[in-house]
Each structure stands twice: as structure tokens, then as C-alpha cells.
Design a protein around this motif. Structure first.
Motif, PDB file in Angstrom:
ATOM      1  N   ASP A 115       0.810  -1.228   0.000  1.00  0.00           N
ATOM      2  CA  ASP A 115       0.000   0.000   0.000  1.00  0.00           C
ATOM      3  C   ASP A 115       0.842   1.277   0.000  1.00  0.00           C
ATOM      4  O   ASP A 115       0.310   2.372  -0.192  1.00  0.00           O
ATOM      5  CB  ASP A 115      -0.973   0.012   1.181  1.00  0.00           C
ATOM      6  CG  ASP A 115      -0.294  -0.230   2.513  1.00  0.00           C
ATOM      7  OD1 ASP A 115       0.962  -0.125   2.578  1.00  0.00           O
ATOM      8  OD2 ASP A 115      -0.993  -0.524   3.503  1.00  0.00           O
ATOM      9  N   LYS A 116       2.166   1.158   0.185  1.00  0.00           N
ATOM     10  CA  LYS A 116       3.052   2.320   0.126  1.00  0.00           C
ATOM     11  C   LYS A 116       3.911   2.336  -1.134  1.00  0.00           C
ATOM     12  O   LYS A 116       4.840   3.122  -1.245  1.00  0.00           O
ATOM     13  CB  LYS A 116       3.958   2.336   1.362  1.00  0.00           C
ATOM     14  CG  LYS A 116       3.199   2.502   2.678  1.00  0.00           C
ATOM     15  CD  LYS A 116       4.144   2.500   3.861  1.00  0.00           C
ATOM     16  CE  LYS A 116       3.373   2.620   5.174  1.00  0.00           C
ATOM     17  NZ  LYS A 116       4.285   2.596   6.346  1.00  0.00           N
ATOM     18  N   ASN A 117       3.577   1.471  -2.081  1.00  0.00           N
ATOM     19  CA  ASN A 117       4.348   1.410  -3.323  1.00  0.00           C
ATOM     20  C   ASN A 117       4.144   2.705  -4.116  1.00  0.00           C
ATOM     21  O   ASN A 117       3.004   3.094  -4.394  1.00  0.00           O
ATOM     22  CB  ASN A 117       3.896   0.211  -4.151  1.00  0.00           C
ATOM     23  CG  ASN A 117       4.854  -0.112  -5.294  1.00  0.00           C
ATOM     24  OD1 ASN A 117       5.313   0.794  -5.997  1.00  0.00           O
ATOM     25  ND2 ASN A 117       5.129  -1.386  -5.479  1.00  0.00           N
ATOM     26  N   PRO A 118       5.232   3.398  -4.511  1.00  0.00           N
ATOM     27  CA  PRO A 118       5.100   4.663  -5.265  1.00  0.00           C
ATOM     28  C   PRO A 118       4.332   4.526  -6.564  1.00  0.00           C
ATOM     29  O   PRO A 118       3.797   5.519  -7.076  1.00  0.00           O
ATOM     30  CB  PRO A 118       6.568   5.055  -5.534  1.00  0.00           C
ATOM     31  CG  PRO A 118       7.360   4.344  -4.491  1.00  0.00           C
ATOM     32  CD  PRO A 118       6.633   3.062  -4.231  1.00  0.00           C
TER      33      PRO A 118
ATOM     34  N   LEU B 179       1.533   3.444  -7.025  1.00  0.00           N
ATOM     35  CA  LEU B 179       0.117   3.775  -6.834  1.00  0.00           C
ATOM     36  C   LEU B 179      -0.163   5.256  -7.095  1.00  0.00           C
ATOM     37  O   LEU B 179      -1.315   5.641  -7.288  1.00  0.00           O
ATOM     38  CB  LEU B 179      -0.309   3.415  -5.405  1.00  0.00           C
ATOM     39  CG  LEU B 179      -0.322   1.916  -5.069  1.00  0.00           C
ATOM     40  CD1 LEU B 179      -0.603   1.710  -3.589  1.00  0.00           C
ATOM     41  CD2 LEU B 179      -1.352   1.178  -5.909  1.00  0.00           C
ATOM     42  N   GLN B 180       0.886   6.057  -7.119  1.00  0.00           N
ATOM     43  CA  GLN B 180       0.714   7.489  -7.387  1.00  0.00           C
ATOM     44  C   GLN B 180       0.836   7.796  -8.880  1.00  0.00           C
ATOM     45  O   GLN B 180       0.714   8.959  -9.286  1.00  0.00           O
ATOM     46  CB  GLN B 180       1.773   8.296  -6.621  1.00  0.00           C
ATOM     47  CG  GLN B 180       1.839   7.987  -5.145  1.00  0.00           C
ATOM     48  CD  GLN B 180       0.503   8.169  -4.435  1.00  0.00           C
ATOM     49  OE1 GLN B 180      -0.199   9.144  -4.712  1.00  0.00           O
ATOM     50  NE2 GLN B 180       0.161   7.234  -3.557  1.00  0.00           N
ATOM     51  N   LYS B 181       1.070   6.785  -9.682  1.00  0.00           N
ATOM     52  CA  LYS B 181       1.270   6.977 -11.114  1.00  0.00           C
ATOM     53  C   LYS B 181       0.167   6.265 -11.903  1.00  0.00           C
ATOM     54  O   LYS B 181      -0.641   5.518 -11.356  1.00  0.00           O
ATOM     55  CB  LYS B 181       2.636   6.422 -11.531  1.00  0.00           C
ATOM     56  CG  LYS B 181       3.806   7.028 -10.764  1.00  0.00           C
ATOM     57  CD  LYS B 181       5.115   6.356 -11.130  1.00  0.00           C
ATOM     58  CE  LYS B 181       6.288   6.903 -10.304  1.00  0.00           C
ATOM     59  NZ  LYS B 181       7.568   6.215 -10.639  1.00  0.00           N
ATOM     60  N   LYS B 182       0.152   6.496 -13.176  1.00  0.00           N
ATOM     61  CA  LYS B 182      -0.792   5.810 -14.046  1.00  0.00           C
ATOM     62  C   LYS B 182      -0.412   4.340 -14.147  1.00  0.00           C
ATOM     63  O   LYS B 182       0.740   4.006 -14.441  1.00  0.00           O
ATOM     64  CB  LYS B 182      -0.786   6.450 -15.439  1.00  0.00           C
ATOM     65  CG  LYS B 182      -1.771   5.794 -16.405  1.00  0.00           C
ATOM     66  CD  LYS B 182      -1.715   6.457 -17.779  1.00  0.00           C
ATOM     67  CE  LYS B 182      -2.698   5.809 -18.740  1.00  0.00           C
ATOM     68  NZ  LYS B 182      -2.625   6.415 -20.098  1.00  0.00           N
ATOM     69  N   TRP B 183      -1.393   3.473 -13.880  1.00  0.00           N
ATOM     70  CA  TRP B 183      -1.143   2.026 -13.903  1.00  0.00           C
ATOM     71  C   TRP B 183      -1.582   1.468 -15.258  1.00  0.00           C
ATOM     72  O   TRP B 183      -2.753   1.320 -15.545  1.00  0.00           O
ATOM     73  CB  TRP B 183      -1.894   1.329 -12.781  1.00  0.00           C
ATOM     74  CG  TRP B 183      -1.709  -0.174 -12.741  1.00  0.00           C
ATOM     75  CD1 TRP B 183      -2.665  -1.123 -12.944  1.00  0.00           C
ATOM     76  CD2 TRP B 183      -0.501  -0.881 -12.483  1.00  0.00           C
ATOM     77  NE1 TRP B 183      -2.141  -2.374 -12.827  1.00  0.00           N
ATOM     78  CE2 TRP B 183      -0.796  -2.257 -12.547  1.00  0.00           C
ATOM     79  CE3 TRP B 183       0.819  -0.487 -12.216  1.00  0.00           C
ATOM     80  CZ2 TRP B 183       0.165  -3.243 -12.344  1.00  0.00           C
ATOM     81  CZ3 TRP B 183       1.778  -1.466 -12.016  1.00  0.00           C
ATOM     82  CH2 TRP B 183       1.445  -2.829 -12.079  1.00  0.00           C
TER      83      TRP B 183
ATOM     84  N   ASP C  27       8.915  -2.729  -3.017  1.00  0.00           N
ATOM     85  CA  ASP C  27       8.157  -2.159  -4.138  1.00  0.00           C
ATOM     86  C   ASP C  27       8.046  -3.144  -5.303  1.00  0.00           C
ATOM     87  O   ASP C  27       7.809  -2.739  -6.446  1.00  0.00           O
ATOM     88  CB  ASP C  27       8.822  -0.860  -4.605  1.00  0.00           C
ATOM     89  CG  ASP C  27       8.703   0.239  -3.555  1.00  0.00           C
ATOM     90  OD1 ASP C  27       7.762   0.170  -2.742  1.00  0.00           O
ATOM     91  OD2 ASP C  27       9.558   1.144  -3.550  1.00  0.00           O
TER      92      ASP C  27
END
Length: 306
Positions: free
Chosen positions: A183-186, A188-192, A246
Motif C-alpha cells: 500500500d506504500k508502493n510509489p 500507486l501514485q502513477k498511471k497504472w 516495491d
């Protein structure tokens, strides 16, 4: 062979051959049949004369059957089991059955297959015992040798499983592939999307019996390749590494759903084309006429048929 010639065949010889094929060891066969090793040797000598074949070759840890002996095994099992049925009670009482069965599976199958059938076993076959192994430690080869009764194996649709003609396989259920990340993987803040997936570092659960997954083969045909930097033997190990790094873990949807609440991970769709994963049940033909084996097999296969 003429019917008159059959009267010259000692049934003891057929039983000896069956047990030798199962045990692959003359000493073990002698103990199991309550015979001396010299009697086993004499019986084997007569069998070699009858079939005109050595039947077994000695190796460092026992006996290796010849191709003819391997070809005879399924026919022999049917014949001896049929003879045994003649002298067995006509009715099989499941509640009085006191035998055991040996199963091998990936740990995901403990959660989604075995757990679903155990209460039924306790209710309907209260004296039956179930012994289990993780598939990486004991699997299809041991099924051939008679050390296992069932193997449950996950594989991609279309993936070739190396089975001989004495093994039967039937599908239990299908699942789809998804991704797990902490849940803290960076990421997740980017387009998947597919590019983000391919740019990530991955964990892979290896299976030496199946080789390269169809999913990776399909990616390769498109000119893509995952950056797998860690290979582990099981789903729990992969999930644990995913929770603390990650890395991306590509797994089945059912497994992902089972760990979401307790592991601090997030489920993402798989942004690449993929085929379903199939969980299959494999067993040996030698067990086809065993009442208890047939019952347990039917329970496992019926779990997902409806």
C-alpha cells in the motif's frame, strides 16, 4: 494367451509384480507381502521367464522397471483389483473406512480447495486421514511411484503438463490474474498501465515442472519481458516480499482477495493480455477402482462444478 494356459499362472506372481512396481524395492515388497526376499527373487525369476523380459534393473536405491513393466502396470492394477473385488465385501461403508490419502498441492490450493472439502470428509468419512505436502517438495513423479494419491496443480490455460498415459487430469476451477503491490508502493501514485507494469520489478513463483508460464510466453511474442528479480517457491513467500518492498506480485484473484485485509497490500488489475489460470486435479489410473479414492475424488471435483 489361451484360457488353458491361464491355469498355469500363479496369482501370487501377479501380486508380487504389482507390489514390486509400486515399491520399486525388493526388500520393501517382501515386507509388505510378508514373504522372504528369496521368495520374491524366485517369483521375479518366474515372471521374467513368463514375459521374456527382465522387468526390472537394479539401481543404487532400488529397482527401475523396464518399458514393458511400465506398460504392464495399468493392466496389472486393473486385473489384481478386479480379482480383489471378487473376494471383497460387496458394499463399501465409507463411515468405517480407516485408510489415508496423500495429497500434494501449491499452498493456494490449501485455501481454496482442501479447506472446502475437509468438513465433508469429517462428516461422511470420519475415520479417513488426509496427509498433505507442498507441491515443490513432492509431486507428479511421486504420484507415478504410488507415494501420492492426488496432485493439485495451478497452470495457465494451454500450458503443457508432462503427464504419462497412466495419469488422469480434470479441471477443478479457473481463476484470473491480478497484481499485488504494497500500500506504500510509489507506483500507486502513477498511471497504472502496461508500460508501468513492464517498468516495474517483479516477484515470480517458480514451478520447475511447468517451466515458463504461458503469460510470459505471450509477453515475449509481443516483444515484452517482465523484469523478474526474485523467484520464490510459494505464494506466501511472494506475498511477504511484496508487503515489504516495491516489487509487483502477479497472482490469482482468489489469492489476492484472501490476503488483502491482513497483509497491507493493494490489488490492481493486470494491464496486459492474459489467459486464465486453471487448478487441475491429477491422479493415477491405479486408483480408479478404489471406492474411497473415487469418493474423495468426486468430492474434490464437485466443489466447483455447480
Amino acid at each position: 494367451m489361451e484360457i488353458s494356459q491361464l491355469t498355469r499362472i500363479n496369482i501370487n506372481l501377479l501380486v508380487t509384480l504389482q507390489v514390486l512396481l509400486q515399491e520399486r524395492n525388493a526388500s520393501s515388497a517382501a515386507i509388505r507381502l510378508n514373504l522372504s526376499q528369496s521368495t520374491i527373487s524366485k517369483n521375479l525369476s518366474q515372471l521374467r521367464h513368463i514375459f521374456g523380459d527382465p522387468l526390472f534393473h537394479r539401481i543404487s536405491h532400488g529397482l527401475m522397471p523396464t518399458p514393458l513393466a511400465q506398460e504392464l502396470e495399468p493392466k496389472l492394477n486393473l486385473a489384481v483389483n478386479a480379482i480383489n473385488e471378487i473376494f471383497s465385501p460387496s458394499e463399501f461403508d465409507l463411515k468405517e473406512y480407516k485408510g489415508s490419502f496423500n495429497l500434494s498441492m501449491q499452498e493456494s490450493a490449501f485455501e481454496f480447495v482442501l479447506s472446502k472439502v475437509m468438513q465433508r470428509v469429517l462428516d461422511e468419512a470420519p475415520n479417513m486421514r488426509i496427509n498433505t505436502w507442498v507441491k515443490d517438495n513432492i509431486s507428479i513423479e511421486q504420484l507415478n511411484q504410488g507415494r501420492l494419491d492426488f496432485v493439485i496443480i495451478p497452470h495457465d490455460v494451454g500450458q503443457q503438463i508432462n503427464l504419462n498415459n497412466q495419469l488422469n487430469i480434470d479441471e477443478l476451477y479457473r481463476d484470473e490474474l491480478v497484481c499485488l503491490v504494497r500500500d506504500k508502493n510509489p507506483i500507486l501514485q502513477k498511471k497504472w498501465d502496461q508500460q508501468a507494469y513492464l517498468n516495474s520489478k517483479h516477484i515470480h513463483v517458480k514451478d520447475n515442472e511447468l517451466g515458463l508460464p504461458i503469460f510470459d510466453q505471450s509477453l515475449s511474442k509481443l516483444g515484452f519481458q517482465r523484469n523478474v528479480i526474485v523467484q520464490v517457491p510459494d505464494f506466501n513467500a511472494a506475498t511477504s516480499l511484496c508487503c515489504h518492498s516495491d516489487l509487483v506480485f502477479t497472482t490469482t484473484k482468489n489469492w489476492a482477495n484472501s490476503v488483502l485485509k491482513s497483509k497491507g497490500v493493494v490489488k490492481l488489475n493486470l494491464p496486459c493480455p492474459s489467459e486464465p489460470v486453471v487448478y487441475s486435479l491429477i491422479w493415477h489410473q491405479r486408483s480408479e477402482s478404489n471406492h474411497a479414492h473415487s469418493w474423495l475424488r468426486a468430492q474434490l471435483l464437485s466443489l466447483f462444478k455447480t
